[in-house]
Motif scaffolding. Structure first.
Motif, PDB file in Angstrom:
ATOM      1  N   LEU A   1     -34.917 -23.605  -4.879  1.00 57.81           N
ATOM      2  CA  LEU A   1     -33.846 -23.236  -3.937  1.00 57.81           C
ATOM      3  C   LEU A   1     -33.846 -24.161  -2.728  1.00 57.81           C
ATOM      4  O   LEU A   1     -32.787 -24.632  -2.309  1.00 57.81           O
ATOM      5  CB  LEU A   1     -34.015 -21.788  -3.480  1.00 57.81           C
ATOM      6  N   ALA A   2     -35.023 -24.439  -2.189  1.00 56.82           N
ATOM      7  CA  ALA A   2     -35.121 -25.295  -1.010  1.00 56.82           C
ATOM      8  C   ALA A   2     -34.625 -26.710  -1.304  1.00 56.82           C
ATOM      9  O   ALA A   2     -34.058 -27.369  -0.429  1.00 56.82           O
ATOM     10  CB  ALA A   2     -36.563 -25.335  -0.509  1.00 56.82           C
ATOM     11  N   ALA A   3     -34.799 -27.169  -2.541  1.00 55.39           N
ATOM     12  CA  ALA A   3     -34.361 -28.516  -2.922  1.00 55.39           C
ATOM     13  C   ALA A   3     -32.897 -28.560  -3.345  1.00 55.39           C
ATOM     14  O   ALA A   3     -32.383 -29.617  -3.692  1.00 55.39           O
ATOM     15  CB  ALA A   3     -35.244 -29.040  -4.050  1.00 55.39           C
ATOM     16  N   GLY A   4     -32.211 -27.417  -3.345  1.00 53.10           N
ATOM     17  CA  GLY A   4     -30.803 -27.369  -3.732  1.00 53.10           C
ATOM     18  C   GLY A   4     -30.590 -27.493  -5.226  1.00 53.10           C
ATOM     19  O   GLY A   4     -29.525 -27.910  -5.672  1.00 53.10           O
ATOM     20  N   LEU A   5     -31.584 -27.130  -6.024  1.00 50.68           N
ATOM     21  CA  LEU A   5     -31.500 -27.277  -7.476  1.00 50.68           C
ATOM     22  C   LEU A   5     -31.119 -25.987  -8.201  1.00 50.68           C
ATOM     23  O   LEU A   5     -31.081 -25.964  -9.424  1.00 50.68           O
ATOM     24  CB  LEU A   5     -32.839 -27.797  -8.022  1.00 50.68           C
ATOM     25  N   VAL A   6     -30.820 -24.927  -7.464  1.00 48.26           N
ATOM     26  CA  VAL A   6     -30.439 -23.654  -8.070  1.00 48.26           C
ATOM     27  C   VAL A   6     -28.938 -23.463  -7.894  1.00 48.26           C
ATOM     28  O   VAL A   6     -28.421 -23.505  -6.784  1.00 48.26           O
ATOM     29  CB  VAL A   6     -31.202 -22.477  -7.430  1.00 48.26           C
TER      30      VAL A   6
ATOM     31  N   LEU B   1     -28.335 -17.509  -9.198  1.00 44.33           N
ATOM     32  CA  LEU B   1     -29.479 -16.622  -9.037  1.00 44.33           C
ATOM     33  C   LEU B   1     -29.094 -15.287  -9.634  1.00 44.33           C
ATOM     34  O   LEU B   1     -28.146 -14.643  -9.179  1.00 44.33           O
ATOM     35  CB  LEU B   1     -29.834 -16.472  -7.552  1.00 44.33           C
ATOM     36  N   ARG B   2     -29.787 -14.882 -10.662  1.00 47.98           N
ATOM     37  CA  ARG B   2     -29.479 -13.639 -11.360  1.00 47.98           C
ATOM     38  C   ARG B   2     -30.578 -12.623 -11.090  1.00 47.98           C
ATOM     39  O   ARG B   2     -31.750 -12.880 -11.339  1.00 47.98           O
ATOM     40  CB  ARG B   2     -29.429 -13.928 -12.855  1.00 47.98           C
ATOM     41  N   LEU B   3     -30.198 -11.472 -10.572  1.00 47.10           N
ATOM     42  CA  LEU B   3     -31.143 -10.411 -10.241  1.00 47.10           C
ATOM     43  C   LEU B   3     -30.801  -9.160 -11.025  1.00 47.10           C
ATOM     44  O   LEU B   3     -29.632  -8.816 -11.182  1.00 47.10           O
ATOM     45  CB  LEU B   3     -31.082 -10.074  -8.753  1.00 47.10           C
TER      46      LEU B   3
ATOM     47  N   GLU C   1     -25.211 -11.441  -9.952  1.00 48.42           N
ATOM     48  CA  GLU C   1     -25.295 -12.890 -10.038  1.00 48.42           C
ATOM     49  C   GLU C   1     -24.743 -13.498  -8.757  1.00 48.42           C
ATOM     50  O   GLU C   1     -23.636 -13.169  -8.330  1.00 48.42           O
ATOM     51  CB  GLU C   1     -24.507 -13.392 -11.241  1.00 48.42           C
ATOM     52  N   TYR C   2     -25.541 -14.348  -8.136  1.00 47.90           N
ATOM     53  CA  TYR C   2     -25.185 -14.979  -6.871  1.00 47.90           C
ATOM     54  C   TYR C   2     -25.201 -16.496  -7.023  1.00 47.90           C
ATOM     55  O   TYR C   2     -25.951 -17.042  -7.815  1.00 47.90           O
ATOM     56  CB  TYR C   2     -26.212 -14.618  -5.788  1.00 47.90           C
ATOM     57  N   HIS C   3     -24.372 -17.161  -6.207  1.00 57.01           N
ATOM     58  CA  HIS C   3     -24.388 -18.613  -6.096  1.00 57.01           C
ATOM     59  C   HIS C   3     -24.745 -18.948  -4.656  1.00 57.01           C
ATOM     60  O   HIS C   3     -24.162 -18.382  -3.731  1.00 57.01           O
ATOM     61  CB  HIS C   3     -23.019 -19.216  -6.407  1.00 57.01           C
ATOM     62  N   PRO C   4     -25.680 -19.872  -4.446  1.00 60.34           N
ATOM     63  CA  PRO C   4     -25.950 -20.322  -3.078  1.00 60.34           C
ATOM     64  C   PRO C   4     -24.719 -21.038  -2.522  1.00 60.34           C
ATOM     65  O   PRO C   4     -24.084 -21.826  -3.221  1.00 60.34           O
ATOM     66  CB  PRO C   4     -27.115 -21.306  -3.238  1.00 60.34           C
TER      67      PRO C   4
END
Length: 69
Positions: free
Chosen positions: A5-10, A13-15, A55-58
């Protein structure tokens, strides 16, 4: 996951949430060590009478901050 997440590679995000109150004896929160990030809910679905899939998108935006009182 926190490094991705910190590197912007996600990009998704599915919870799966299960309602449970663990109290002080519960486990450490899954996201306790993550930096804050802004997420947008793009999908949700009730899987049965107790499970909720989200389901979320950064967004890449700064998180909203409360105004000083």
């Amino acid at each position: 996951m926190t490094q991705l997440l910190a590197a912007g590679l996600v990009d998704r995000l599915r919870l799966v949430r299960f309602p449970l109150v663990a109290g002080e004896a519960g486990r450490q929160p899954a996201f306790a060590t993550m930096a804050s990030c802004d997420l947008e809910l793009v999908h949700h679905e009730v899987l049965d009478d107790r499970l909720l899939l989200e389901e979320y998108h950064p967004t890449g935006r700064d998180i909203p901050r409360a105004l000083p009182g």
